[in-house]
Design a protein around this motif. Structure first.
Motif, PDB file in Angstrom:
ATOM      1  N   PHE A  62       0.831  -1.208   0.000  1.00 37.68           N
ATOM      2  CA  PHE A  62       0.000   0.000   0.000  1.00 37.68           C
ATOM      3  C   PHE A  62       0.865   1.257   0.000  1.00 37.68           C
ATOM      4  N   ARG A  63       0.447   2.243  -0.786  1.00 35.05           N
ATOM      5  CA  ARG A  63       1.146   3.539  -0.822  1.00 35.05           C
ATOM      6  C   ARG A  63       0.153   4.644  -0.467  1.00 35.05           C
ATOM      7  N   ASN A  64       0.588   5.560   0.380  1.00 33.80           N
ATOM      8  CA  ASN A  64      -0.289   6.683   0.718  1.00 33.80           C
ATOM      9  C   ASN A  64      -0.124   7.800  -0.314  1.00 33.80           C
ATOM     10  N   ASP A  65      -0.750   8.936  -0.056  1.00 34.65           N
ATOM     11  CA  ASP A  65      -0.707  10.052  -1.005  1.00 34.65           C
ATOM     12  C   ASP A  65       0.692  10.635  -1.172  1.00 34.65           C
ATOM     13  N   ASN A  66       1.568  10.410  -0.214  1.00 37.00           N
ATOM     14  CA  ASN A  66       2.962  10.881  -0.311  1.00 37.00           C
ATOM     15  C   ASN A  66       3.878   9.819  -0.908  1.00 37.00           C
ATOM     16  N   ASN A  67       3.262   8.717  -1.364  1.00 44.93           N
ATOM     17  CA  ASN A  67       3.971   7.580  -1.941  1.00 44.93           C
ATOM     18  C   ASN A  67       4.812   6.829  -0.906  1.00 44.93           C
ATOM     19  N   TRP A  68       4.410   6.897   0.349  1.00 47.75           N
ATOM     20  CA  TRP A  68       5.063   6.130   1.392  1.00 47.75           C
ATOM     21  C   TRP A  68       4.439   4.743   1.437  1.00 47.75           C
ATOM     22  N   VAL A  69       5.292   3.741   1.601  1.00 42.33           N
ATOM     23  CA  VAL A  69       4.800   2.400   1.898  1.00 42.33           C
ATOM     24  C   VAL A  69       4.961   2.187   3.402  1.00 42.33           C
ATOM     25  N   THR A  70       4.475   1.072   3.893  1.00 39.71           N
ATOM     26  CA  THR A  70       4.522   0.808   5.331  1.00 39.71           C
ATOM     27  C   THR A  70       5.947   0.884   5.868  1.00 39.71           C
ATOM     28  N   LEU A  71       6.914   0.502   5.064  1.00 41.67           N
ATOM     29  CA  LEU A  71       8.317   0.573   5.486  1.00 41.67           C
ATOM     30  C   LEU A  71       8.705   2.000   5.869  1.00 41.67           C
ATOM     31  N   HIS A  72       8.257   2.975   5.090  1.00 42.61           N
ATOM     32  CA  HIS A  72       8.523   4.387   5.412  1.00 42.61           C
ATOM     33  C   HIS A  72       7.922   4.752   6.783  1.00 42.61           C
ATOM     34  N   ILE A  73       6.675   4.328   6.971  1.00 38.46           N
ATOM     35  CA  ILE A  73       5.974   4.650   8.226  1.00 38.46           C
ATOM     36  C   ILE A  73       6.722   4.051   9.416  1.00 38.46           C
ATOM     37  N   LEU A  74       7.141   2.805   9.271  1.00 36.09           N
ATOM     38  CA  LEU A  74       7.840   2.146  10.378  1.00 36.09           C
ATOM     39  C   LEU A  74       9.150   2.845  10.723  1.00 36.09           C
ATOM     40  N   VAL A  75       9.848   3.312   9.699  1.00 43.77           N
ATOM     41  CA  VAL A  75      11.100   4.047   9.945  1.00 43.77           C
ATOM     42  C   VAL A  75      10.780   5.362  10.641  1.00 43.77           C
ATOM     43  N   TRP A  76       9.779   6.052  10.124  1.00 45.17           N
ATOM     44  CA  TRP A  76       9.382   7.356  10.671  1.00 45.17           C
ATOM     45  C   TRP A  76       8.939   7.226  12.128  1.00 45.17           C
ATOM     46  N   LYS A  77       8.212   6.136  12.431  1.00 43.86           N
ATOM     47  CA  LYS A  77       7.700   5.916  13.786  1.00 43.86           C
ATOM     48  C   LYS A  77       8.730   5.238  14.701  1.00 43.86           C
ATOM     49  N   LYS A  78       9.935   4.988  14.158  1.00 50.10           N
ATOM     50  CA  LYS A  78      11.017   4.344  14.916  1.00 50.10           C
ATOM     51  C   LYS A  78      10.576   2.995  15.498  1.00 50.10           C
ATOM     52  N   ALA A  79       9.993   2.185  14.610  1.00 42.35           N
ATOM     53  CA  ALA A  79       9.530   0.843  14.976  1.00 42.35           C
ATOM     54  C   ALA A  79      10.724  -0.066  15.271  1.00 42.35           C
ATOM     55  N   PRO A  80      10.479  -1.130  16.018  1.00 39.52           N
ATOM     56  CA  PRO A  80      11.569  -2.086  16.284  1.00 39.52           C
ATOM     57  C   PRO A  80      11.980  -2.816  14.998  1.00 39.52           C
ATOM     58  N   LEU A  81      13.204  -3.274  15.002  1.00 35.19           N
ATOM     59  CA  LEU A  81      13.771  -3.946  13.842  1.00 35.19           C
ATOM     60  C   LEU A  81      12.937  -5.145  13.389  1.00 35.19           C
ATOM     61  N   SER A  82      12.384  -5.897  14.337  1.00 37.00           N
ATOM     62  CA  SER A  82      11.594  -7.089  13.985  1.00 37.00           C
ATOM     63  C   SER A  82      10.395  -6.730  13.104  1.00 37.00           C
ATOM     64  N   ALA A  83       9.719  -5.629  13.402  1.00 40.95           N
ATOM     65  CA  ALA A  83       8.575  -5.199  12.592  1.00 40.95           C
ATOM     66  C   ALA A  83       9.046  -4.779  11.197  1.00 40.95           C
ATOM     67  N   LEU A  84      10.147  -4.046  11.164  1.00 36.27           N
ATOM     68  CA  LEU A  84      10.715  -3.604   9.889  1.00 36.27           C
ATOM     69  C   LEU A  84      11.106  -4.799   9.019  1.00 36.27           C
ATOM     70  N   LYS A  85      11.766  -5.781   9.631  1.00 30.21           N
ATOM     71  CA  LYS A  85      12.185  -6.974   8.886  1.00 30.21           C
ATOM     72  C   LYS A  85      10.981  -7.737   8.334  1.00 30.21           C
ATOM     73  N   ALA A  86       9.945  -7.844   9.131  1.00 28.91           N
ATOM     74  CA  ALA A  86       8.749  -8.577   8.694  1.00 28.91           C
ATOM     75  C   ALA A  86       8.093  -7.888   7.496  1.00 28.91           C
ATOM     76  N   VAL A  87       8.007  -6.572   7.549  1.00 27.85           N
ATOM     77  CA  VAL A  87       7.394  -5.825   6.443  1.00 27.85           C
ATOM     78  C   VAL A  87       8.300  -5.874   5.216  1.00 27.85           C
ATOM     79  N   TYR A  88       9.597  -5.763   5.434  1.00 29.82           N
ATOM     80  CA  TYR A  88      10.542  -5.866   4.308  1.00 29.82           C
ATOM     81  C   TYR A  88      10.415  -7.234   3.639  1.00 29.82           C
ATOM     82  N   LYS A  89      10.341  -8.294   4.447  1.00 32.64           N
ATOM     83  CA  LYS A  89      10.232  -9.650   3.902  1.00 32.64           C
ATOM     84  C   LYS A  89       8.966  -9.796   3.059  1.00 32.64           C
ATOM     85  N   ALA A  90       7.887  -9.143   3.471  1.00 35.87           N
ATOM     86  CA  ALA A  90       6.628  -9.209   2.729  1.00 35.87           C
ATOM     87  C   ALA A  90       6.684  -8.439   1.415  1.00 35.87           C
ATOM     88  N   TYR A  91       7.492  -7.365   1.396  1.00 36.45           N
ATOM     89  CA  TYR A  91       7.539  -6.515   0.193  1.00 36.45           C
ATOM     90  C   TYR A  91       8.929  -5.908   0.032  1.00 36.45           C
TER      91      TYR A  91
END
Length: 163
Positions: A37-66
Motif C-alpha cells: 500500500f502507498r499513501n498520497d505521499n507515496n510512502w509504503v509501510t516501510l517508510h511509516i515504520l522508519v518514521w515511527k522508529k519501529a523495532p527492527l523485527s517489525a521492519l524486517k517482517a514488512v521488508y520480507k513481505a515486500y
C-alpha cells in the motif's frame, strides 16, 4: 485488489501509523500484500515504520513481505533508508536497510549477468541459424539447378528416342 482504495481501519498501514508494532508484525504475516500500500505521499509501510522508529523485527517482517518497498521513493524522493539516515534512526535499522539494499543490488547485478549470458547464447544460436539457413539456401539452389538439368536431360533423352 486495489490496496490504494482499501479502507484502512484494520490495515497494516493503519497499525503502523498507530505505532502498534506487535500487531504490525502479526498482520503482515497474515496479509503480506498490504505492505505494498502507498499513501498520497507515496510512502509504503516501510517508510511509516522508519518514521515511527519501529523495532527492527517489525521492519524486517514488512521488508520480507515486500522487498521492493525498500526502493520506493516518497514524493520528496526519500527511500526508507534515506528517512532512517535523515532522522537518526537506530544504527541496527540503518545497517539492516543498507545491507538489504546492497543485497538487492547484488541480486540485480547477478540477474543482469545471467540475462547477459542468456542473451549471448541466444545471439550465438541466431548466428548459427543464419549460417545454417545460408547453407540450406545454397543446397536448395543446387537441387533446383540439378532438377532443371535432369529435366533438360530427360527432354533430350525423350527427343532422341522419339527421333
Amino acid at each position: 485488489k486495489d490496496l490504494k482504495k482499501e479502507t484502512m481501519v484494520s490495515s497494516l498501514y493503519s497499525l503502523a501509523m498507530e505505532s502498534k508494532f506487535t500487531e504490525v508484525f502479526d498482520r503482515v504475516r497474515s496479509h503480506p500484500e498490504e505492505a505494498e500500500f502507498r499513501n498520497d505521499n507515496n510512502w509504503v509501510t516501510l517508510h511509516i515504520l522508519v518514521w515511527k522508529k519501529a523495532p527492527l523485527s517489525a521492519l524486517k517482517a514488512v521488508y520480507k513481505a515486500y522487498p521492493p518497498g525498500l526502493q520506493v521513493r516518497s514524493k520528496r524522493g526519500e527511500t526508507a533508508l534515506d528517512m532512517a539516515e535523515n532522522n537518526n534512526a537506530d544504527g541496527k535499522i540503518i545497517s539492516f536497510l543498507k545491507l538489504s539494499e546492497h543485497a538487492q543490488m547484488r541480486d540485480c547485478v547477478l540477474h543482469l549477468s545471467l540475462f547477459q549470458s542468456s542473451f549471448n547464447e541466444i545471439k550465438e544460436t541466431c548466428k548459427s541459424l543464419v549460417n545454417d539457413n545460408k547453407i540450406l539456401k545454397d543446397q536448395c539452389k543446387n537441387l533446383l539447378k540439378e532438377n532443371e538439368e535432369m529435366k533438360e536431360y530427360t527432354t533430350a533423352l525423350k527427343n532422341s528416342t522419339d527421333a
